[in-house]
Design a protein around this motif. Structure first.
Motif, mmCIF file in Angstrom:
data_model
loop_
_atom_site.group_PDB
_atom_site.id
_atom_site.type_symbol
_atom_site.label_atom_id
_atom_site.label_comp_id
_atom_site.label_asym_id
_atom_site.label_seq_id
_atom_site.Cartn_x
_atom_site.Cartn_y
_atom_site.Cartn_z
ATOM 1 N N GLY A 30 31.599 50.502 39.332
ATOM 2 C CA GLY A 30 31.590 49.145 39.853
ATOM 3 C C GLY A 30 30.489 48.320 39.213
ATOM 4 O O GLY A 30 29.350 48.779 39.107
ATOM 5 N N LEU A 31 30.833 47.122 38.769
ATOM 6 C CA LEU A 31 29.835 46.189 38.240
ATOM 7 C C LEU A 31 29.763 45.018 39.210
ATOM 8 O O LEU A 31 30.701 44.220 39.315
ATOM 9 N N LEU A 32 28.657 44.933 39.940
ATOM 10 C CA LEU A 32 28.495 43.943 40.999
ATOM 11 C C LEU A 32 27.377 42.975 40.654
ATOM 12 O O LEU A 32 26.458 43.305 39.910
ATOM 13 N N GLY A 33 27.461 41.796 41.232
ATOM 14 C CA GLY A 33 26.406 40.814 41.044
ATOM 15 C C GLY A 33 26.809 39.484 41.645
ATOM 16 O O GLY A 33 28.000 39.193 41.780
ATOM 17 N N PRO A 34 25.831 38.652 42.012
ATOM 18 C CA PRO A 34 26.156 37.319 42.531
ATOM 19 C C PRO A 34 26.731 36.431 41.434
ATOM 20 O O PRO A 34 26.718 36.788 40.248
ATOM 21 N N ASN A 35 27.237 35.277 41.833
ATOM 22 C CA ASN A 35 27.738 34.319 40.849
ATOM 23 C C ASN A 35 26.635 33.972 39.856
ATOM 24 O O ASN A 35 25.485 33.746 40.239
ATOM 25 N N GLY A 36 26.991 33.952 38.577
ATOM 26 C CA GLY A 36 26.021 33.614 37.544
ATOM 27 C C GLY A 36 25.131 34.755 37.110
ATOM 28 O O GLY A 36 24.189 34.556 36.338
ATOM 29 N N ALA A 37 25.439 35.976 37.573
ATOM 30 C CA ALA A 37 24.588 37.121 37.232
ATOM 31 C C ALA A 37 24.770 37.588 35.800
ATOM 32 O O ALA A 37 23.917 38.296 35.265
ATOM 33 N N GLY A 38 25.903 37.229 35.178
ATOM 34 C CA GLY A 38 26.177 37.674 33.814
ATOM 35 C C GLY A 38 27.290 38.692 33.709
ATOM 36 O O GLY A 38 27.534 39.235 32.628
ATOM 37 N N LYS A 39 27.997 38.940 34.814
ATOM 38 C CA LYS A 39 29.060 39.957 34.800
ATOM 39 C C LYS A 39 30.181 39.588 33.836
ATOM 40 O O LYS A 39 30.625 40.425 33.044
ATOM 41 N N THR A 40 30.653 38.349 33.928
ATOM 42 C CA THR A 40 31.781 37.943 33.084
ATOM 43 C C THR A 40 31.417 38.007 31.611
ATOM 44 O O THR A 40 32.191 38.504 30.781
ATOM 45 N N THR A 41 30.230 37.523 31.265
ATOM 46 C CA THR A 41 29.785 37.590 29.871
ATOM 47 C C THR A 41 29.678 39.037 29.411
ATOM 48 O O THR A 41 30.078 39.381 28.290
ATOM 49 N N THR A 42 29.165 39.902 30.275
ATOM 50 C CA THR A 42 29.049 41.319 29.928
ATOM 51 C C THR A 42 30.418 41.934 29.687
ATOM 52 O O THR A 42 30.633 42.637 28.686
ATOM 53 N N ILE A 43 31.362 41.667 30.576
ATOM 54 C CA ILE A 43 32.704 42.228 30.417
ATOM 55 C C ILE A 43 33.354 41.714 29.138
ATOM 56 O O ILE A 43 34.036 42.461 28.425
ATOM 57 N N ARG A 44 33.143 40.458 28.819
ATOM 58 C CA ARG A 44 33.723 39.910 27.589
ATOM 59 C C ARG A 44 33.148 40.606 26.359
ATOM 60 O O ARG A 44 33.857 40.828 25.372
ATOM 61 N N MET A 45 31.880 40.981 26.404
ATOM 62 C CA MET A 45 31.303 41.727 25.281
ATOM 63 C C MET A 45 31.812 43.168 25.260
ATOM 64 O O MET A 45 32.127 43.709 24.195
ATOM 65 N N LEU A 46 31.909 43.792 26.423
ATOM 66 C CA LEU A 46 32.396 45.171 26.485
ATOM 67 C C LEU A 46 33.820 45.292 25.962
ATOM 68 O O LEU A 46 34.194 46.320 25.383
ATOM 69 N N SER A 47 34.615 44.241 26.160
ATOM 70 C CA SER A 47 36.039 44.300 25.821
ATOM 71 C C SER A 47 36.377 43.627 24.494
ATOM 72 O O SER A 47 37.552 43.348 24.229
#
Length: 244
Positions: A30-47
């Motif tokens: 699980g990758l959790l975090g509040p809004n703006g934590a960087g999750k979406t950017t991280t997933i875009r780099m991972l993928s």
């Protein structure tokens, strides 16, 4: 999958900074975090969608920077937004995306039938998607990500806005995928989902990983793991201030 030192800047501001973590084979991470934590950017780099400014990711031993095509063969991505053609049937959606993933026509049709069984839609696969409920459309969305038999599956908030029955079916699907050997990266804002499904969890805040561990390990940082909730852990790690 191993991420090492991932960093991404936008207009000189670090959206993700020096992020490193490992996802083990056959686990739900699980990758959790509040809004703006960087999750979406991280997933875009991972993928492989977004190139990092520093660092790298290896999926099955292949670098997202140097071997993006090899990585894409091994991953499936289910975005939060529905990626469907509403005028097509579920089976036609699956076949189309299967062909896009490189399957032959025969392979795509056979795989689509198997995927429909897996997501519980085999009896209604010939119906156009626009007639489906929100939960059914979510399940087709997951099915599309499964067409290439991914080793690593990205599920980005797959249960947003659906009823408890569809939500429970998605849980069962994710657990079955893990049992079959698929590794899953799962994002959600529902802490009880993460607690129920995830073998380990990484918590992000302000572009960095602030904690990684099993749900029980994270709870011990706050109190008695049998009495502490994952939401309490999340608020302890990321604060109670509202985020935009």
């Amino acid at each position: 999958m191993e991420a090492e030192g991932l960093t991404k800047y936008f207009d000189g501001v670090a959206a993700v900074e020096d992020v490193s973590f490992v996802i083990r084979r056959k686990e739900i991470f699980g990758l959790l975090g509040p809004n703006g934590a960087g999750k979406t950017t991280t997933i875009r780099m991972l993928s492989t969608v977004l190139a990092p400014d520093a660092g790298d990711v290896c999926v099955g031993g292949h670098s997202v920077i140097r071997e993006g095509d090899e990585v894409r063969k091994r991953i499936g991505i289910c975005p939060q937004e529905l990626a469907l053609y509403p005028e097509l049937s579920a089976v036609d959606n699956l076949v189309f995306f299967g062909r896009m993933a490189g399957l032959s026509g025969h392979e795509a049709k056979a795989r689509a039938r198997a995927v429909l069984v897996g997501v519980g839609l085999e009896a209604r696969g010939s119906e156009v998607v626009k007639k489906y409920s929100g939960g059914m459309q979510r399940r087709v969305n997951i099915g599309i990500a499964l067409m290439n038999r991914p080793e690593l599956l990205f599920l980005d908030e797959p249960t947003v806005g659906i009823d408890p029955q569809s939500r429970n079916h998605i849980f069962e699907t994710v657990l079955a995928l893990r049992a079959e050997g698929t590794t899953v990266l799962y994002t959600t804002h529902y802490m009880e989902e993460a607690d129920r499904l995830c073998d380990r969890i990484g918590v992000m805040d302000r572009g960095r990983i602030v904690a990684v561990g099993t749900p029980a390990e994270l709870k011990r940082q706050v109190g008695d793991p049998d009495r502490t909730t994952l939401e309490e852990v999340f608020l302890h790690l990321t604060g109670r201030s509202l985020r935009d």
